[in-house]
Structures are given as C-alpha cells and as structure tokens.
Design an enzyme around this catalytic site. Structure first.
Site, PDB file in Angstrom:
ATOM      1  N   GLY A  87     -19.115  -2.416   8.687  1.00  0.00           N
ATOM      2  CA  GLY A  87     -19.609  -3.216   7.570  1.00  0.00           C
ATOM      3  C   GLY A  87     -21.081  -3.563   7.786  1.00  0.00           C
ATOM      4  O   GLY A  87     -21.490  -3.893   8.902  1.00  0.00           O
ATOM      5  N   GLY A 164     -10.476   3.557   1.594  1.00  0.00           N
ATOM      6  CA  GLY A 164     -11.455   4.278   2.428  1.00  0.00           C
ATOM      7  C   GLY A 164     -10.795   4.652   3.743  1.00  0.00           C
ATOM      8  O   GLY A 164      -9.563   4.739   3.836  1.00  0.00           O
ATOM      9  N   ILE A 166     -10.314   3.051   6.568  1.00  0.00           N
ATOM     10  CA  ILE A 166      -9.360   2.086   7.139  1.00  0.00           C
ATOM     11  C   ILE A 166      -8.094   2.023   6.287  1.00  0.00           C
ATOM     12  O   ILE A 166      -6.973   2.051   6.810  1.00  0.00           O
ATOM     13  CB  ILE A 166     -10.025   0.691   7.289  1.00  0.00           C
ATOM     14  CG1 ILE A 166     -11.097   0.757   8.390  1.00  0.00           C
ATOM     15  CG2 ILE A 166      -8.989  -0.382   7.606  1.00  0.00           C
ATOM     16  CD1 ILE A 166     -11.972  -0.471   8.516  1.00  0.00           C
ATOM     17  N   SER A 218     -15.197  -2.818   1.264  1.00  0.00           N
ATOM     18  CA  SER A 218     -16.355  -3.478   1.878  1.00  0.00           C
ATOM     19  C   SER A 218     -16.764  -4.680   1.030  1.00  0.00           C
ATOM     20  O   SER A 218     -16.427  -4.767  -0.157  1.00  0.00           O
ATOM     21  CB  SER A 218     -17.509  -2.486   2.032  1.00  0.00           C
ATOM     22  OG  SER A 218     -17.739  -1.860   0.799  1.00  0.00           O
ATOM     23  N   ARG A 246     -13.678  -8.446   5.038  1.00  0.00           N
ATOM     24  CA  ARG A 246     -14.592  -9.546   5.302  1.00  0.00           C
ATOM     25  C   ARG A 246     -14.037 -10.787   4.609  1.00  0.00           C
ATOM     26  O   ARG A 246     -13.449 -10.683   3.519  1.00  0.00           O
ATOM     27  CB  ARG A 246     -15.988  -9.249   4.744  1.00  0.00           C
ATOM     28  CG  ARG A 246     -16.801  -8.230   5.520  1.00  0.00           C
ATOM     29  CD  ARG A 246     -17.239  -8.739   6.889  1.00  0.00           C
ATOM     30  NE  ARG A 246     -18.024  -7.768   7.631  1.00  0.00           N
ATOM     31  CZ  ARG A 246     -17.529  -6.878   8.491  1.00  0.00           C
ATOM     32  NH1 ARG A 246     -16.226  -6.849   8.726  1.00  0.00           N
ATOM     33  NH2 ARG A 246     -18.317  -6.050   9.139  1.00  0.00           N
ATOM     34  N   ASP A 270      -7.706 -11.305   9.506  1.00  0.00           N
ATOM     35  CA  ASP A 270      -8.476 -11.034  10.725  1.00  0.00           C
ATOM     36  C   ASP A 270      -9.939 -11.413  10.505  1.00  0.00           C
ATOM     37  O   ASP A 270     -10.738 -11.343  11.434  1.00  0.00           O
ATOM     38  CB  ASP A 270      -8.362  -9.556  11.131  1.00  0.00           C
ATOM     39  CG  ASP A 270      -8.996  -9.299  12.503  1.00  0.00           C
ATOM     40  OD1 ASP A 270      -8.749 -10.122  13.419  1.00  0.00           O
ATOM     41  OD2 ASP A 270      -9.744  -8.321  12.668  1.00  0.00           O
ATOM     42  N   HIS A 294     -11.076 -11.968  14.168  1.00  0.00           N
ATOM     43  CA  HIS A 294     -11.886 -10.757  13.892  1.00  0.00           C
ATOM     44  C   HIS A 294     -11.866  -9.815  15.104  1.00  0.00           C
ATOM     45  O   HIS A 294     -12.914  -9.488  15.667  1.00  0.00           O
ATOM     46  CB  HIS A 294     -13.322 -11.122  13.514  1.00  0.00           C
ATOM     47  CG  HIS A 294     -14.024 -10.010  12.756  1.00  0.00           C
ATOM     48  ND1 HIS A 294     -15.041 -10.206  11.866  1.00  0.00           N
ATOM     49  CD2 HIS A 294     -13.833  -8.660  12.771  1.00  0.00           C
ATOM     50  CE1 HIS A 294     -15.465  -9.057  11.372  1.00  0.00           C
ATOM     51  NE2 HIS A 294     -14.734  -8.092  11.921  1.00  0.00           N
ATOM     52  N   GLY A 296     -10.370  -6.794  14.963  1.00  0.00           N
ATOM     53  CA  GLY A 296     -10.022  -5.452  14.479  1.00  0.00           C
ATOM     54  C   GLY A 296     -10.512  -4.312  15.354  1.00  0.00           C
ATOM     55  O   GLY A 296      -9.751  -3.443  15.766  1.00  0.00           O
ATOM     56  N   SER A 297     -11.792  -4.313  15.661  1.00  0.00           N
ATOM     57  CA  SER A 297     -12.354  -3.175  16.404  1.00  0.00           C
ATOM     58  C   SER A 297     -12.415  -3.437  17.905  1.00  0.00           C
ATOM     59  O   SER A 297     -13.008  -2.648  18.653  1.00  0.00           O
ATOM     60  CB  SER A 297     -13.746  -2.842  15.872  1.00  0.00           C
ATOM     61  OG  SER A 297     -14.649  -3.891  16.179  1.00  0.00           O
TER      62      SER A 297
END
Ligand code: DGY
Length: 328
Positions: A87, A164, A166, A218, A246, A270, A294, A296-297
């Site tokens: 993002g 997208g 994800i 996004s 987000r 998240d 947050h 996620g990654s």
C-alpha cells in the site's frame, strides 16, 4: 553511477532488513535514520526532515506520511522512492508524479502472508476466539450444548471487496472450506475471477448476500469510508467483516455502532485508524471485534522478500532502468 560519486540514499528505518542494506551497500551512500520508522512518528519525521536534503533515492519503510513538504525538503535531485510496502496511501503520489519521481512498492510477495491473516480473522471471528481464550485464561469455560456456539464457514457466501493479488490469494486459501458462493466487487471484472469461481456483483449486492466480507482493496479517494453506516445497514445480522487493507476503508464509528447494536455479528481487523489503536478506543471494548496489530506481512520470509524487492527497485530506478514493481 560511478565509484567516485555514489548516489545518496535515505533509509527511513533503522530496522530495514540486512538483505536490503546489502543490495544498497557499495552502490549508494547510505544515510539511515536511528528510529524504526513506525514507533515514534514525530521523532521519525524530525529525523527524516534533517537527513532528507540532497538524497537521490529513498527507501520508505515508515508509517510517517511522505508529503509534499518532505518531498520539497529532499530537493530536485530526488529520483526514486522505493516503498517497502504494498500500500502506498501514506505517500503523496500526485506530488511525486508532478516531479517525475519514480515510485515503487512491494506487491505480490506479501499476498500469502496477508491472506493467512485474513483466514485467521475469519475463523477467529466466526468462532469468537478472543472471548473463548479469555474464558480459558480465567478458568471459566462455558461448556454445554448451547454454549460457545459460533457460525459455520461451510456453505457460506464470501464477498471480496477488491479481487487483486491479496483477494485472489484469499479465495485460493478458501478452496477447502466448502463455500457456497464467492462474490467480488471492484472497478471492473477481473480475468482471474472465472478460474477462481468468483461472481462479479455490484457492491450493494455483495453487502446483502455475503456472510463474510473481506476488504482487500487499496485505500484511495473512492474507498475511504466505503464501509459506512449505510453499508452496515445492508449487511446481514449474522455477517462478519474482515479488513486486511487499511483502516481508512471503514468508518470506525459506524462499525462500532453496527457491532455494539448487533447489526452485524463480528469484525476482524488487522488494520485500524490510527495504528497502534489506543487501548481505550471504543472498538477495543467490544467482545465481537477481533483486532490484530497490522501483522499481515509480518513473517520472516515475507519481510525479507519485501526488503529485497524494495532495494532492487531503488537501484534499478537510480540506474535508469525499469524497476521490477513500479507504481509509476
Ligand atoms: C503493506 O505492505 O501495505 C502491508 O499493509 C504492510 O503490512
């Protein structure tokens, strides 16, 4: 780039992974800030302000907003901003574009990790996991044929807002869950949808028909507060909202009301506004709101891949070649 005069590059986190630093070393003169880029936004911004002048490239690994003021302070030699994130809503894209500055991000490499967290939130909210864990910790288990009842995933309808990378990865992850229907909405139909068995529907249809709604789009002008009081009023009472995009896609006050009045069953988030969410925030008081920080990654391999990709993007951009994953 020559050996004599290496381009100055600002790295906006002291925790930028070694793999990225190794790629930059010997090719750039690295200036690195001393905070982690996410902890203390005021301190981080102050430090960036002091160090940004004269750099040709920036590794943006920070939740501080890269706004026009900072871009101005950097100076006209700035060529590339490589964000270590998918993002880029925290970056003033218009200002960069107007100055012909390349912007890159790190999409795709985090799809699997973020999709895993989306599934975690789905199962966790459907089975009201945070409440159950509390009961275990306090020794007050609720045992009985009518206790602890959650919702089924099998046979349900899932709605994906933004199919997208994800969103598609989530659908792939969901294949074994024996869903009834997969819906998605967005700006336009996606060619990948047919193979995924996902049906393109208007946003309102997705709201009314879905048992689980995943926010994967996004954050931009169109998606800001997309999930507002009106949207919640169209959802089923047993519906669950998951957000791995987000916080700004959701009107959090409206979400609080929808959860508190049981207009919807639960939410798994998240991402929130702000991050970190203050512990006294109303959403934290709700038993049907499952919030993760947050993450996620946040897996070793994913962060490694994100750092590597951002560094490669930066170097390619500085060398006048095409970055691997440009935003523009
Ligand atoms: C991203 O890269 O945009 C993710 O949200 C970070 O976890």
């Amino acid at each position: 780039m020559t050996d004599q005069k290496l381009p100055k590059v600002l790295v906006t986190s002291t925790e930028y992974p070694d793999v990225g630093m190794e790629i930059l070393r010997n090719k750039c003169e690295i200036i690195q800030i001393s905070t982690n880029g996410f902890e203390d936004k005021v301190k981080t911004r102050e430090e960036i302000e002091k160090l940004i002048a004269g750099v040709e490239g920036i590794i943006w690994s920070s939740s501080v907003r890269l706004d026009s003021d900072l871009i101005n302070k950097a100076g006209s030699q700035l060529k590339v901003v490589a964000s270590m994130s998918a993002g880029v809503d925290h970056i003033d894209k218009d200002e960069l574009k107007a100055r012909n500055i390349i912007l890159t991000n790190t999409p795709d490499v985090l799809n699997a990790a973020v999709a895993d967290v989306a599934i975690l939130l789905m199962v966790g909210t459907a089975r009201r996991l945070p409440e159950r864990i509390e009961e275990v910790k306090s020794g007050n288990w609720e045992i009985g044929p009518q206790r602890m009842l959650g919702l089924d995933i099998k046979g349900s309808t899932v709605g994906i807002v933004g199919l997208g990378g994800i969103g598609q990865m989530i659908v792939n992850r969901l294949k074994g869950f024996e869903l009834k229907t997969i819906l998605y909405c967005g700006h336009k139909e996606k060619p990948e949808a047919a193979e995924l068995g996902a049906e393109f529907v208007p946003f309102d249809d997705l709201l009314t028909r879905s048992d689980f709604i995943f926010i994967c789009c996004s954050l931009n002008e169109t998606s800001t507060n997309l999930m507002d009081a009106n949207a919640f009023s169209k959802m089923q009472k047993t519906a669950i909202l998951i957000n791995v995009s987000r916080g700004g896609v959701i009107d959090q006050e409206a979400l609080y009301n929808a959860l508190n009045t049981k207009q919807i069953y639960a939410a798994g988030l998240d991402v929130t506004t702000p991050e970190p969410l203050p512990k006294e925030h109303p959403l934290n008081s709700l038993s049907n709101c499952f919030i993760t920080p947050h993450l996620g990654s946040a897996t070793r391999q994913t962060r490694y891949d994100m750092a590597q990709l951002s560094a490669l993007n930066l170097i390619l951009g500085l060398q006048g070649q095409n970055p691997l994953t440009p935003v523009f």
